[in-house]
Design an enzyme around this catalytic site. Structure first.
Site, short mmCIF file in Angstrom:
data_model
loop_
_atom_site.label_atom_id
_atom_site.label_comp_id
_atom_site.label_asym_id
_atom_site.label_seq_id
_atom_site.Cartn_x
_atom_site.Cartn_y
_atom_site.Cartn_z
N TYR A 33 0.82 -1.20 0.00
CA TYR A 33 0.00 0.00 0.00
C TYR A 33 0.85 1.25 0.00
CZ TYR A 33 0.94 0.93 4.96
OH TYR A 33 1.56 1.24 6.15
N ARG A 52 8.09 4.00 -4.91
CA ARG A 52 8.16 3.08 -3.76
C ARG A 52 7.16 1.94 -3.91
NH1 ARG A 52 7.39 5.59 2.13
NH2 ARG A 52 5.22 5.65 1.45
N ARG A 99 -7.94 -20.60 -1.01
CA ARG A 99 -6.85 -20.43 -0.05
C ARG A 99 -5.83 -21.55 -0.15
NH1 ARG A 99 -4.87 -21.89 4.82
NH2 ARG A 99 -3.88 -20.25 6.02
N HIS A 101 -1.21 -21.76 0.52
CA HIS A 101 -0.03 -20.93 0.78
C HIS A 101 0.70 -20.57 -0.50
CE1 HIS A 101 -0.83 -21.81 4.93
NE2 HIS A 101 0.15 -20.99 5.29
N LYS A 146 6.39 -1.86 1.78
CA LYS A 146 5.23 -1.29 2.48
C LYS A 146 4.07 -2.28 2.42
CE LYS A 146 3.23 3.31 3.26
NZ LYS A 146 3.38 3.29 4.71
N GLU A 178 12.77 2.89 13.65
CA GLU A 178 11.76 3.87 13.24
C GLU A 178 10.57 3.78 14.17
OE1 GLU A 178 10.15 2.97 9.32
OE2 GLU A 178 10.15 0.82 9.72
N LEU A 202 11.18 1.57 6.63
CA LEU A 202 10.52 2.03 5.40
C LEU A 202 11.17 3.36 5.02
CD1 LEU A 202 8.02 1.41 3.54
CD2 LEU A 202 6.98 3.34 4.72
N1 PDD Z 1 2.93 5.00 7.32
N2 PDD Z 1 7.70 3.88 8.64
C1 PDD Z 1 6.55 3.17 8.74
C2 PDD Z 1 6.61 1.84 9.38
C3 PDD Z 1 5.36 3.71 8.25
O1 PDD Z 1 4.23 2.99 8.32
C4 PDD Z 1 5.36 5.01 7.66
C5 PDD Z 1 4.13 5.65 7.11
C6 PDD Z 1 6.57 5.71 7.59
C7 PDD Z 1 6.65 7.08 6.99
O2 PDD Z 1 6.54 7.05 5.58
P1 PDD Z 1 5.97 8.29 4.74
O3 PDD Z 1 6.78 9.48 5.15
O4 PDD Z 1 6.20 7.91 3.34
O5 PDD Z 1 4.53 8.45 5.12
C8 PDD Z 1 7.71 5.11 8.09
C9 PDD Z 1 1.71 5.47 6.74
C10 PDD Z 1 1.45 6.92 6.93
C11 PDD Z 1 0.57 4.58 7.20
O6 PDD Z 1 0.82 3.38 7.31
O7 PDD Z 1 -0.54 5.05 7.40
#
Ligand code: PDD
Length: 280
Positions: A33, A52, A99, A101, A146, A178, A202
């Site tokens: 996402y 990304r 379903r 794996h 992501k 993070e 991320l």
């Molecule tokens: N999440 N690290 C993680 C684990 C995140 O889920 C996010 C953002 C970021 C920051 O990324 P960006 O600057 O591109 O938003 C870092 C989004 C906002 C979410 O999951 O809703």
């Protein structure tokens, strides 16, 4: 007028936007996402977001619709929902199959996009700063993807919330990685540190913009690992994400960061970031 969402090429009322129960996103968190901020009707840094998305897709060998189609759908979605200050949520899951794996070949991905108004970000959290809680980073080794598999992140967020904190800070083998839904910066002895881009974080779009802005402001910055001990003696700390933008952290695990108020470096970066969102 009700909310319209995008589902596999069509614009439909949200209550009619239904995905089959055997979508692999639902059963296996087999999907990726993006969350994209929209300022003044324009998606902020759409290209890096879609770059990304492509990196995430190729990491799990997922096929994506053409980029032009996603861009056009985002514009149309904003138009149909009459939004100018918004957040776009874009999700692509593997698709629908009985379903099992083993990932089936050749199934069509499920593409969903929603757009919601984002109220002018909460001025209070910027002015006063927020509390944070450190938690062990027990996520997998592909944090650069992501993925919609966010259970570990959501459990950490709940743990932080229950401790009266705004966000969790992940620590892996003593290294600060993070936040549960954000990146983290720490000002340590006058140098801004943030975890390097690798498979343990991320690569946030806001992180990238914050680095640009910090460098323009002349702040020494290193994309290098730093420890939880370093974090504890930081003069300033802040989170970055598309949703919270730049948020000062004034206390970690109940101890004040610096003097316990948002510091000048963070506030300067926040201000410059805000100017950037207006300019672009
Ligand atoms: N999440 N690290 C993680 C684990 C995140 O889920 C996010 C953002 C970021 C920051 O990324 P960006 O600057 O591109 O938003 C870092 C989004 C906002 C979410 O999951 O809703």
């Amino acid at each position: 007028m009700g909310e319209t969402v995008y589902l596999n090429g069509a614009f439909v009322p949200i209550e009619k936007a239904l995905v089959p129960v055997e979508d692999r996103g639902y059963q296996f968190a087999d999907g990726i996402y993006e969350v994209i901020r929209v300022y003044g009707g324009g998606p902020f840094r759409l290209k890096p977001h879609l770059d990304r998305l492509e990196r995430s897709a190729s990491a799990i060998e997922l096929s994506l619709p053409p980029r032009a189609e996603i861009e056009a759908a985002a514009d149309e979605l904003l138009r149909r929902n009459n939004l100018t200050e918004a957040g776009i949520y874009l999700q692509v899951t593997r698709g629908v199959a009985p379903r099992q794996h083993l990932i089936p070949e050749g199934i069509a991905p499920t593409v969903v996009m929603t757009a919601r108004a984002v109220s002018a970000p909460n001025a209070e959290i910027w002015q006063r700063g927020v509390k944070a809680l450190t938690v062990p980073d027990g996520r997998w080794e592909l944090c650069h993807v992501k993925s919609v598999g966010l259970l570990f992140n959501t459990l950490a967020k709940r743990q932080a919330h229950r401790a009266g904190a705004f966000e969790a800070i992940f620590v892996r083998d003593g290294i600060v990685t993070e936040g549960s839904s954000s990146n983290l910066f720490a000002l340590i002895d006058g140098v801004l540190f943030t975890h390097p881009r690798d498979n343990h974080i991320l690569a946030g779009i806001t992180r990238g913009a914050a680095i640009e802005v910090a460098e323009q402001l002349g702040h020494p910055l290193r994309e290098e690992k730093f420890t939880n001990d370093d974090l504890r003696r930081a003069q300033e700390v802040f989170f970055s994400s598309s949703i919270v933008e730049i948020v000062p952290v004034v206390s970690i695990d109940g101890r004040p960061v610096g003097r316990g108020v948002p510091g000048p470096v963070t506030l300067g970066i926040r201000e410059a970031f805000e100017a950037l969102t207006k300019k672009e």
